[in-house]
Design a protein around this motif. Structure first.
Motif, PDB file in Angstrom:
ATOM      1  N   PRO A 475       0.992  -1.192  -0.081  1.00  0.00           N
ATOM      2  CA  PRO A 475       0.017  -0.016   0.031  1.00  0.00           C
ATOM      3  C   PRO A 475       0.800   1.264  -0.086  1.00  0.00           C
ATOM      4  CG  PRO A 475      -0.166  -0.839   2.131  1.00  0.00           C
ATOM      5  CD  PRO A 475       0.407  -1.981   1.126  1.00  0.00           C
ATOM      6  N   GLN A 476       2.069   1.370   0.611  1.00  0.00           N
ATOM      7  CA  GLN A 476       2.872   2.471   0.765  1.00  0.00           C
ATOM      8  C   GLN A 476       4.242   2.209   1.315  1.00  0.00           C
ATOM      9  OE1 GLN A 476       0.185   4.178   3.844  1.00  0.00           O
ATOM     10  NE2 GLN A 476       1.981   4.120   5.275  1.00  0.00           N
ATOM     11  N   HIS A 477       5.087   2.946   1.153  1.00  0.00           N
ATOM     12  CA  HIS A 477       6.463   2.980   1.447  1.00  0.00           C
ATOM     13  C   HIS A 477       6.770   2.261   3.030  1.00  0.00           C
ATOM     14  CE1 HIS A 477       8.967   4.549  -1.670  1.00  0.00           C
ATOM     15  NE2 HIS A 477       8.085   5.413  -1.895  1.00  0.00           N
ATOM     16  N   GLY A 478       7.499   1.455   3.360  1.00  0.00           N
ATOM     17  CA  GLY A 478       7.718   0.916   4.489  1.00  0.00           C
ATOM     18  C   GLY A 478       7.811  -0.396   4.763  1.00  0.00           C
ATOM     19  N   ASP A 479       7.904  -1.129   6.019  1.00  0.00           N
ATOM     20  CA  ASP A 479       8.234  -2.344   6.320  1.00  0.00           C
ATOM     21  C   ASP A 479       7.035  -3.309   6.484  1.00  0.00           C
ATOM     22  OD1 ASP A 479      11.067  -2.115   6.078  1.00  0.00           O
ATOM     23  OD2 ASP A 479      10.956  -1.214   7.732  1.00  0.00           O
ATOM     24  N   ASN A 500       8.315 -16.645   8.484  1.00  0.00           N
ATOM     25  CA  ASN A 500       8.001 -15.230   8.441  1.00  0.00           C
ATOM     26  C   ASN A 500       8.725 -14.671   7.254  1.00  0.00           C
ATOM     27  OD1 ASN A 500       6.796 -15.139  11.397  1.00  0.00           O
ATOM     28  ND2 ASN A 500       8.987 -15.425  11.805  1.00  0.00           N
ATOM     29  N   TYR A 501       8.208 -13.550   6.831  1.00  0.00           N
ATOM     30  CA  TYR A 501       8.819 -12.496   5.523  1.00  0.00           C
ATOM     31  C   TYR A 501       8.680 -11.176   5.841  1.00  0.00           C
ATOM     32  CZ  TYR A 501       9.245 -16.988   2.653  1.00  0.00           C
ATOM     33  OH  TYR A 501       9.480 -18.280   2.084  1.00  0.00           O
ATOM     34  N   LEU A 502       9.638 -10.536   5.630  1.00  0.00           N
ATOM     35  CA  LEU A 502       9.759  -9.110   5.790  1.00  0.00           C
ATOM     36  C   LEU A 502       9.859  -8.790   4.266  1.00  0.00           C
ATOM     37  CD1 LEU A 502      10.185  -6.657   7.445  1.00  0.00           C
ATOM     38  CD2 LEU A 502      12.746  -6.663   6.832  1.00  0.00           C
ATOM     39  N   ILE A 503       8.584  -7.977   4.117  1.00  0.00           N
ATOM     40  CA  ILE A 503       8.580  -7.194   2.668  1.00  0.00           C
ATOM     41  C   ILE A 503       8.755  -5.811   3.025  1.00  0.00           C
ATOM     42  CG2 ILE A 503       7.033  -6.589   0.701  1.00  0.00           C
ATOM     43  CD1 ILE A 503       5.256  -9.040   1.462  1.00  0.00           C
ATOM     44  N   THR A 504       9.771  -5.141   2.365  1.00  0.00           N
ATOM     45  CA  THR A 504      10.020  -3.694   2.518  1.00  0.00           C
ATOM     46  C   THR A 504      10.462  -3.075   1.348  1.00  0.00           C
ATOM     47  OG1 THR A 504      11.871  -2.353   3.555  1.00  0.00           O
ATOM     48  CG2 THR A 504      12.603  -4.689   2.353  1.00  0.00           C
ATOM     49  N   THR A 505      10.055  -1.649   1.100  1.00  0.00           N
ATOM     50  CA  THR A 505      10.449  -1.063   0.018  1.00  0.00           C
ATOM     51  C   THR A 505      11.606  -0.216   0.031  1.00  0.00           C
ATOM     52  OG1 THR A 505       9.385   1.100   1.148  1.00  0.00           O
ATOM     53  CG2 THR A 505       7.832  -0.322  -0.133  1.00  0.00           C
ATOM     54  N   GLU A 506      12.559  -0.408   1.098  1.00  0.00           N
ATOM     55  CA  GLU A 506      13.727  -0.247   1.140  1.00  0.00           C
ATOM     56  C   GLU A 506      14.763  -1.401   1.882  1.00  0.00           C
ATOM     57  OE1 GLU A 506      16.859   3.365   3.113  1.00  0.00           O
ATOM     58  OE2 GLU A 506      14.528   3.399   3.834  1.00  0.00           O
ATOM     59  N   ASP A 507      15.763  -1.656   1.038  1.00  0.00           N
ATOM     60  CA  ASP A 507      16.603  -2.583   1.476  1.00  0.00           C
ATOM     61  C   ASP A 507      17.222  -2.282   2.734  1.00  0.00           C
ATOM     62  OD1 ASP A 507      18.528  -4.803   1.625  1.00  0.00           O
ATOM     63  OD2 ASP A 507      18.654  -5.090  -0.544  1.00  0.00           O
ATOM     64  N   ARG A 509      19.853  -3.838   3.962  1.00  0.00           N
ATOM     65  CA  ARG A 509      21.175  -4.038   4.265  1.00  0.00           C
ATOM     66  C   ARG A 509      22.089  -2.861   4.059  1.00  0.00           C
ATOM     67  NH1 ARG A 509      19.159  -9.686   1.463  1.00  0.00           N
ATOM     68  NH2 ARG A 509      17.879  -8.145   0.221  1.00  0.00           N
ATOM     69  N   PRO A 510      23.292  -2.905   4.268  1.00  0.00           N
ATOM     70  CA  PRO A 510      23.978  -1.717   4.382  1.00  0.00           C
ATOM     71  C   PRO A 510      23.917  -1.396   2.584  1.00  0.00           C
ATOM     72  CG  PRO A 510      24.784  -2.956   5.829  1.00  0.00           C
ATOM     73  CD  PRO A 510      23.920  -3.985   5.278  1.00  0.00           C
ATOM     74  N   SER A 511      24.221  -2.212   1.986  1.00  0.00           N
ATOM     75  CA  SER A 511      24.347  -2.343   0.428  1.00  0.00           C
ATOM     76  C   SER A 511      23.186  -1.909  -0.349  1.00  0.00           C
ATOM     77  CB  SER A 511      25.202  -3.383  -0.222  1.00  0.00           C
ATOM     78  OG  SER A 511      24.485  -4.424   0.031  1.00  0.00           O
ATOM     79  N   GLY A 512      21.923  -1.915   0.366  1.00  0.00           N
ATOM     80  CA  GLY A 512      20.710  -1.811  -0.349  1.00  0.00           C
ATOM     81  C   GLY A 512      20.637  -0.518  -0.847  1.00  0.00           C
ATOM     82  N   LYS A 513      20.007  -0.354  -2.055  1.00  0.00           N
ATOM     83  CA  LYS A 513      19.798   0.778  -2.884  1.00  0.00           C
ATOM     84  C   LYS A 513      18.309   0.849  -3.525  1.00  0.00           C
ATOM     85  CE  LYS A 513      24.362   1.146  -4.670  1.00  0.00           C
ATOM     86  NZ  LYS A 513      25.441   1.419  -5.797  1.00  0.00           N
ATOM     87  N   ARG A 514      17.819   2.114  -3.533  1.00  0.00           N
ATOM     88  CA  ARG A 514      16.341   2.284  -3.933  1.00  0.00           C
ATOM     89  C   ARG A 514      16.411   1.829  -5.515  1.00  0.00           C
ATOM     90  NH1 ARG A 514      13.121   4.999  -0.373  1.00  0.00           N
ATOM     91  NH2 ARG A 514      14.034   6.249   1.037  1.00  0.00           N
ATOM     92  N   ARG A 515      15.289   1.218  -5.949  1.00  0.00           N
ATOM     93  CA  ARG A 515      15.281   0.815  -7.278  1.00  0.00           C
ATOM     94  C   ARG A 515      15.057   1.819  -8.305  1.00  0.00           C
ATOM     95  NH1 ARG A 515      15.320  -3.754  -9.005  1.00  0.00           N
ATOM     96  NH2 ARG A 515      14.442  -3.039 -11.126  1.00  0.00           N
ATOM     97  N   LYS A 516      15.743   1.681  -9.374  1.00  0.00           N
ATOM     98  CA  LYS A 516      15.558   2.827 -10.309  1.00  0.00           C
ATOM     99  C   LYS A 516      14.255   2.968 -11.180  1.00  0.00           C
ATOM    100  CE  LYS A 516      18.527   0.177 -13.276  1.00  0.00           C
ATOM    101  NZ  LYS A 516      18.683  -1.136 -12.118  1.00  0.00           N
TER     102      LYS A 516
END
Length: 752
Positions: A475-479, A500-507, A509-516
């Motif tokens: 529905p929106q940004h977040g975890d 369990n599963y975590l669905i997130t709009t921002e990785d 992890r330290p190397s995570g980047k927002r999708r282009k």
């Protein structure tokens, strides 16, 4: 140095860590580090590891000998050593006898009443007197062990240094000056080997130096620690490189390494415990106990053995006196960590509510144990937090991802194995998990702001035969945390969190980047592959294509929806075909029901009709389709009780297992047949009967089985064994009832 830490429930503050009792710096006994009148070999690195020179099973006779030691023999070194080492020829046998004897002595609990009033130099002349001095802090285990070894002809050195024990503050050198200890090096198998007799004999259970740390969870508990007697084999002949994670000698030569560490490196190496080595874990991220944040996060990963299921856990603390920001007392720190299992690696991804110094304690052990040992501590330094950093929706103790708890519960073949799924807002998700057993289930959807009721409008789960689907739209940004609960149908007790599963709009992890917003060549190929897989009948290829499509976070432009619909049709069709082939009522009924309730009833008319005909045929068999009634109860128990069965029983069981695929040569052994009957899991009798298809049995095998069971009548078999009679009737029915004719596909018409 191992610890017990409960991982049951949500609270992690009840974990316990081990420390070690201390050796005195100054002793009232005169035991030199080296005997002055002996020429000892110089210290150097070993060419062989502990496992190369020591196999515990070879020393059972030594242990038995030590166990049978006469009473009150410890009043004389000569009598004690004559008993302990005289029967043995090798130095390793003698060393093991001395070590085992010392480890089982109640050094700190004995009263020593008969030795009151003696001077230390007199007490040191007998083993029992020496132990009294150890209890009083006037002598050390290392000194006593050196005396025992030297009097037995084994070269032994006393080594002094600092250690990372109970009072050690991870990642610091200040506390080391107060953490002095002593251990031994013994010359055995032409090399120097390290033994820490104190840590091998005693363990201190309890918390250490927690007053300056804040966990910010309920029920925080600080304890002083208490000593328990337990043999710790890790500190017997410990490999030098492993030993250096615990102790740092004053003389660097006794590190027994070609390239010795300096004190700074000793402080920075990972603060690992012996359970890390015992469990076969491997740290796969930065090899340091001091970790700095990258983009406001830290990632720590441990690879676990494939053949030993390990559940891990953690606890996060905040160091107030070293941090510039005061942390809100209501902050639940454990919710700032996500513990993910993927490809046999447990990852701990930490993000931080405020800048400062943190400590992450990690625990792990076998999944079936109620308590797990302490694995490691890390000092985490955060200088920059992420923008608008909030906690994750929850911190489930089993973590996220397709881990061992899910496998134990009967979930299989997940569409997503990683517990962290990065997606874009408003993107659709479709997850699947196969179920190998009937489960009573529920699914919970969590978000830090949105309520469960609001999330139910965005996410839902459904069950079809042997499978569960989780479908929704972000529905929106977040975890978003998806928690799956289940238990075997018909069992008592509450539903248990199994995956369990975590669905997130921002990785996270330290190397995570927002999708282009554009697609590269690889992503275009993934979209193309989904389209191509949709047009063929290869279920596995279609599943893999969809999985990669979702994993890449691609936008659904109609191709994903079309592929998901196609996959659902193929799975309903496949379930019908397999149910017909297996000829099992418990599989046919839900398969038919699923097909009739799906949107594909018209396309599957012929197949549904064939399944219904097969079901009717089975019901005419009077209940003797492939699974035998009460297979795992009295029937098996009765047959297992036969040590030498009657010929009629042996022949019936041999015929049964011939049909199930075993060889005639192996079935000549009744012990082998008994082993097959008590096998569990996928190869259990019940599972094999359910998969049985007569047309897949070679004709010559069918003939052999038929000749065996036709020698008898049902009455003859039943008079001998009721259990064998059930197998007799099953053979009789499957041998006389024809298999179904070839199954038509959805594109074929049945000939009149």
């Amino acid at each position: 140095m191992g610890t017990k830490a409960s991982v049951q429930g949500s609270s992690r503050t009840n974990v316990k860590k081990n420390g070690e009792p201390r050796e005195p710096d100054e002793e009232d006994v005169d035991v030199p580090e080296f005997p002055p009148d002996e020429d000892y070999p110089p210290p150097k690195q070993n060419s062989q590891k502990k496992n190369d020179i020591y196999e515990p099973s070879r020393y059972k006779d030594v242990h038995k000998h030590v166990k049978n030691i006469p009473a009150k023999i410890d009043m004389s070194f000569k009598k004690l050593l004559n008993y302990l080492v005289q029967p043995f020829r090798t130095d390793m046998q003698k060393l093991r006898a001395l070590f085992m004897w010392l480890c089982v002595q109640p050094v700190t609990t004995a009263r020593y009443k008969s030795l009151e009033g003696y001077f230390p130099e007199d007490l040191a002349k007998t083993p029992r007197g020496f132990m009294k001095l150890i209890k009083e802090g006037k002598a050390s285990y290392a000194s006593l062990f050196a005396v025992l070894c030297r009097r037995s002809g084994i070269k032994c050195v006393i080594i002094k240094g600092v250690c990372k024990s109970a009072g050690y503050e991870v990642g610091t050198s200040d506390t080391l000056k107060n953490l002095r200890t002593k251990w031994n090096a013994v010359w055995v198998n032409d090399s120097w080997r390290l033994i820490h007799p104190l840590w091998a004999c005693q363990t201190v259970v309890g918390r250490s130096e927690l007053n300056d740390w804040t966990a910010n969870d309920d029920e925080e508990e600080n304890t002083e620690g208490w000593t328990v007697q337990k043999i710790n084999e890790f500190f017997f002949l410990t490999d030098p490189h492993d030993f250096l994670y615990f102790c740092f000698p004053d003389d660097p030569k006794w590190q027994l390494l070609i390239l010795p560490y300096d004190l700074r490196k000793f402080v920075r190496v990972p603060f690992l415990q012996e359970a890390y080595f015992r469990l076969g874990l491997r740290l796969v991220t930065e090899q340091s106990c001091i970790l700095n944040d990258i983009d406001g996060a830290v990632d720590i990963g441990f690879r676990v053995p494939e053949d030993y299921p390990i559940q891990m856990n953690y606890e996060l603390f905040y160091k107030r006196d070293e941090s510039d920001v005061d942390l809100d007392s209501r902050t639940s720190l454990n919710k700032y960590v996500v513990m993910n299992f993927e490809d046999n690696i447990w990852s701990f991804i930490v993000r931080f509510p405020v800048p400062g110094v943190y400590k992450l304690s990690i625990f792990g052990g076998h999944v079936d144990r109620d308590h797990v040992p302490w694995i490691a501590d890390f000092r985490l330094i955060c200088k920059n937090t992420r923008d608008n950093c909030v906690p994750f929706p929850d911190a489930p103790w089993i973590g996220v991802g397709y881990s061992y708890e899910a496998q134990k519960a009967g979930l299989a073949d997940p569409s997503h194995k990683s517990g962290i799924i990065v997606m874009k807002p408003h993107q659709e998700i479709h997850m699947t998990l196969m179920m190998e057993m009937f489960l009573k289930m529920k699914v919970q959807f969590l978000h830090v702001i949105l309520s469960e009721e609001e999330l139910k409008e965005k996410f839902y789960f459904k069950r079809i035969v042997g499978r569960m689907d989780i479908i929704g739209k972000i529905p929106q940004h977040g975890d978003y945390l998806i928690k799956i609960f289940g238990k075997p149908k018909g069992t008592r007790g509450e539903l248990k969190n199994i995956c369990n599963y975590l669905i997130t709009t921002e990785d996270p992890r330290p190397s995570g980047k927002r999708r282009k917003g554009w697609e590269n060549a690889r992503e275009k190929n993934l979209r193309k592959d989904v389209k191509e897989a949709t047009n063929v009948k290869d279920i596995e290829r279609l599943k893999l294509s969809i999985d990669k499509f979702v994993g890449a976070g691609l936008e659904d432009k109609g191709d994903y929806s079309k592929a998901s619909t196609r996959l659902e049709f193929l799975e309903v069709q496949q379930a019908l075909i397999e149910a017909i082939q297996r000829r099992n009522e418990k599989i046919l009924i839900p398969a038919i029901s699923m097909a009739n309730g799906s949107g594909y009833k018209k396309r599957l008319t012929l197949l549904i009709k064939k399944a219904e005909e097969t079901l009717e045929d089975l019901r005419c068999l009077g209940g003797f389709q492939h699974p035998i009634p009460d297979l795992n109860k009295p029937i098996i128990a009765e047959l297992m009780n036969y040590v030498s069965p009657p010929l009629i029983v042996r022949d019936i069981m041999t015929a049964t297992f011939l049909l199930l695929g075993e060889t005639e040569e192996e079935l000549k052994s009744w012990e082998f047949i008994r082993l097959l009957m008590r096998t569990t899991g996928r190869n259990s009798l019940l599972q094999r009967f359910q998969r049985f298809i007569l047309t897949e049995v070679p004709t010559e095998v069918q003939t052999k089985a038929e000749n065996m069971f036709k020698k008898f009548t049902e009455d003859e078999v039943r008079k001998t064994s009721a259990g064998a009679a059930s197998f007799f009737v099953w053979i009789q029915k499957v041998m006389t009832k024809p298999d179904p004719s070839p199954v038509p596909t959805d594109g074929q018409k049945r000939k009149k």
